[in-house]
Write an enzyme that holds these catalytic residues in place. Structure first.
Site, mmCIF file in Angstrom:
data_model
loop_
_atom_site.group_PDB
_atom_site.id
_atom_site.type_symbol
_atom_site.label_atom_id
_atom_site.label_comp_id
_atom_site.label_asym_id
_atom_site.label_seq_id
_atom_site.Cartn_x
_atom_site.Cartn_y
_atom_site.Cartn_z
ATOM 1 N N HIS A 271 -38.745 -51.417 -16.895
ATOM 2 C CA HIS A 271 -39.248 -52.734 -17.309
ATOM 3 C C HIS A 271 -40.235 -52.614 -18.466
ATOM 4 C CE1 HIS A 271 -40.605 -56.872 -17.064
ATOM 5 N NE2 HIS A 271 -41.855 -56.450 -16.945
ATOM 6 N N ARG B 167 -41.265 -71.165 5.590
ATOM 7 C CA ARG B 167 -41.874 -71.967 4.525
ATOM 8 C C ARG B 167 -43.221 -71.425 4.053
ATOM 9 N NH1 ARG B 167 -39.402 -75.695 7.946
ATOM 10 N NH2 ARG B 167 -37.704 -76.838 6.941
ATOM 11 N N ARG C 106 -50.447 -69.936 -19.601
ATOM 12 C CA ARG C 106 -49.991 -68.740 -18.905
ATOM 13 C C ARG C 106 -48.759 -68.126 -19.563
ATOM 14 N NH1 ARG C 106 -49.408 -67.580 -12.365
ATOM 15 N NH2 ARG C 106 -48.349 -65.581 -12.596
ATOM 16 N N HIS D 116 -36.452 -58.987 -21.280
ATOM 17 C CA HIS D 116 -35.594 -59.338 -20.146
ATOM 18 C C HIS D 116 -34.123 -59.275 -20.533
ATOM 19 C CE1 HIS D 116 -38.838 -61.698 -17.665
ATOM 20 N NE2 HIS D 116 -38.982 -60.394 -17.608
ATOM 21 N N GLU E 112 -47.876 -71.923 -14.871
ATOM 22 C CA GLU E 112 -47.283 -71.735 -16.196
ATOM 23 C C GLU E 112 -46.808 -73.030 -16.831
ATOM 24 O OE1 GLU E 112 -43.843 -68.978 -18.148
ATOM 25 O OE2 GLU E 112 -45.029 -68.019 -16.589
ATOM 26 N N LYS F 73 -46.513 -64.723 -9.092
ATOM 27 C CA LYS F 73 -45.099 -64.897 -9.432
ATOM 28 C C LYS F 73 -44.262 -63.961 -8.565
ATOM 29 C CE LYS F 73 -44.686 -66.418 -14.228
ATOM 30 N NZ LYS F 73 -44.146 -66.027 -15.556
ATOM 31 N N LYS G 223 -55.512 -60.960 -16.970
ATOM 32 C CA LYS G 223 -54.458 -61.760 -16.353
ATOM 33 C C LYS G 223 -55.045 -62.783 -15.389
ATOM 34 C CE LYS G 223 -50.009 -61.862 -14.179
ATOM 35 N NZ LYS G 223 -48.782 -61.138 -13.808
ATOM 36 N N ASN H 171 -46.091 -63.761 -21.354
ATOM 37 C CA ASN H 171 -44.695 -63.371 -21.554
ATOM 38 C C ASN H 171 -44.452 -62.688 -22.897
ATOM 39 O OD1 ASN H 171 -43.736 -64.435 -19.074
ATOM 40 N ND2 ASN H 171 -43.750 -66.496 -19.942
ATOM 41 N N GLU I 258 -47.613 -52.902 -19.950
ATOM 42 C CA GLU I 258 -48.213 -54.169 -19.525
ATOM 43 C C GLU I 258 -49.735 -54.130 -19.656
ATOM 44 O OE1 GLU I 258 -46.741 -56.908 -18.925
ATOM 45 O OE2 GLU I 258 -44.801 -56.626 -17.972
ATOM 46 N N HIS J 82 -41.364 -60.535 -23.452
ATOM 47 C CA HIS J 82 -40.478 -60.635 -22.297
ATOM 48 C C HIS J 82 -39.151 -61.332 -22.593
ATOM 49 C CE1 HIS J 82 -43.945 -59.185 -20.201
ATOM 50 N NE2 HIS J 82 -43.356 -59.264 -19.037
#
Length: 367
Positions: free
Chosen positions: A266, A123, A242, A253, A238, A144, A228, A246, A186, A249
């Site tokens: 990427h 956990r 935030r 993606h 987010e 993330k 960032k 993206n 990026e 993206h």
């Protein structure tokens, strides 16, 4: 050495950027609060391990740590539930306990996978990001972590902050040119969303960045990480702002998913996505010059801005429907209002997106 603090209260952590940092990684782990009585798990990949794993293990053992290592196959395909289970098995067999930590030595794939392991093992245990690519300056900051599902990228994950980000610039020297350019996508993205002057600086200094000039690269990575970090500190999970990170993206993606995560890197996919977002901006009434400047910045950094003709519009639209930014039948896009300023547009028509995809296949460079 450059340093930045991601200010998240009790979860605040430093980002260190400089040369020769791997030599003292054991000391940094002590600084991060990882107890020497508990084993550490180093997760890396088949390309990074031969270059840096021994150095990292030696430093850690020299500081009194027991070290367990797991080497995954390099590439996006390793960001899967099957590989995740293999790493968890290594952690269990290695005797990791609640005071242990996972060290992600590698690029974005390693960082995302190792972070998800750290977030879910018992956990949640300690976590350190040690990026070895330019691209990972983005993924290593902000917490993330995730693995992919065959139908969608990053669908299984969590928000889980590291205790420290250790960015040794020496590890970037062996990156092939295509990986360098991919990472710079990026970097310039951070300028495109929030810092107009930095975005144009990236274009003006593209040659130095592509050549891995230490001064230019150090500044660019520091500025990208700082932008960032500021966004993350204002919206860690987010819920609002935030999402501007993206930019590019949603389309990017989808390009990765349709290509099987193996055709485009990427950053290359995100670059095409950012060009698409700028086209969408023009379609929604923004100045066409935003698109022209965006494309000039991306091409200066040796990044693609067009889609191959064999990428089907239906397949790309279907992939976007599985993206987390698709809600209640509406598509959410980050749309540039200017260079250095963007808006979150939550009700984009699918027909407009389809039109952008078609245009990305035939759009000619504007200069």
């Amino acid at each position: 050495m450059r340093s930045i603090t991601v200010a998240l209260g009790e979860r605040s952590y430093p980002i260190y950027i400089g040369s020769g940092l791997l030599q003292n990684i054991g000391e940094r782990c002590i600084e991060a609060g990882f107890p020497q009585r508990s084993p550490l798990l180093v997760v890396t990949d088949s390309e990074v391990a031969p270059r840096y794993l021994n150095q990292v293990e030696t430093s850690l053992r020299g500081s009194g740590y027991t070290v367990v290592s797991h080497v995954i196959q390099a590439g996006e395909a390793s960001k899967s539930l099957a590989v995740y289970e293999e790493v968890i098995t290594t952690a269990i067999q290695g005797g990791l306990d609640r005071s242990s930590a996972v060290l992600a030595l590698g690029g974005g794939v390693v960082g995302d996978l190792a972070g998800f392991v750290a977030a879910s093992y018992m956990r949640g245990i300690g976590f350190m990001q040690i990026p070895t690519t330019i691209l990972a300056h983005d993924s290593s900051v902000g917490g993330k972590v995730a693995v992919n599902h065959p139908l969608a990228k990053n669908m299984l994950g969590a928000f889980y902050q590291p205790s420290m980000v250790l960015y040794d610039l020496d590890t970037l020297a062996t990156l092939p040119p295509r990986q360098v350019a991919s990472g710079l996508a990026e970097v310039v993205k951070h300028g495109l969303i929030l810092d107009k002057e930095f975005a144009y600086w990236c274009r003006e200094h593209a040659g130095e960045l592509l050549a891995l000039d230490p001064e230019a690269l150090g500044y660019a990575l520091e500025r990208g990480c700082a932008i960032k970090a500021d966004v993350v500190c204002n919206d860690e999970t987010e819920q609002g702002q935030r999402a501007i990170l993206n930019l590019g993206h949603t389309i990017g993606h989808a390009i990765e998913a349709v290509g099987g995560y193996g055709v485009f890197l990427h950053g290359e996919a995100i670059a095409i996505g950012m060009a698409g977002s700028a086209l969408l901006a023009a379609k929604l009434g923004r100045d066409r010059a935003i698109y022209e400047d965006t494309v000039s910045m991306l091409t200066a950094l040796s990044l693609p801005v067009r889609l191959p003709a064999d990428y089907g519009e239906d397949e790309l639209m279907e992939a976007m429907m599985h993206d987390k930014k698709f809600k209640e039948g509406r598509m959410t896009f980050i749309v540039p209002d200017d260079i250095g300023a963007v808006s979150i547009v939550g009700d984009v028509q699918a027909s407009d997106v389809r039109g952008v995809i078609a245009q990305l296949k035939k759009e000619e460079s504007p200069w």
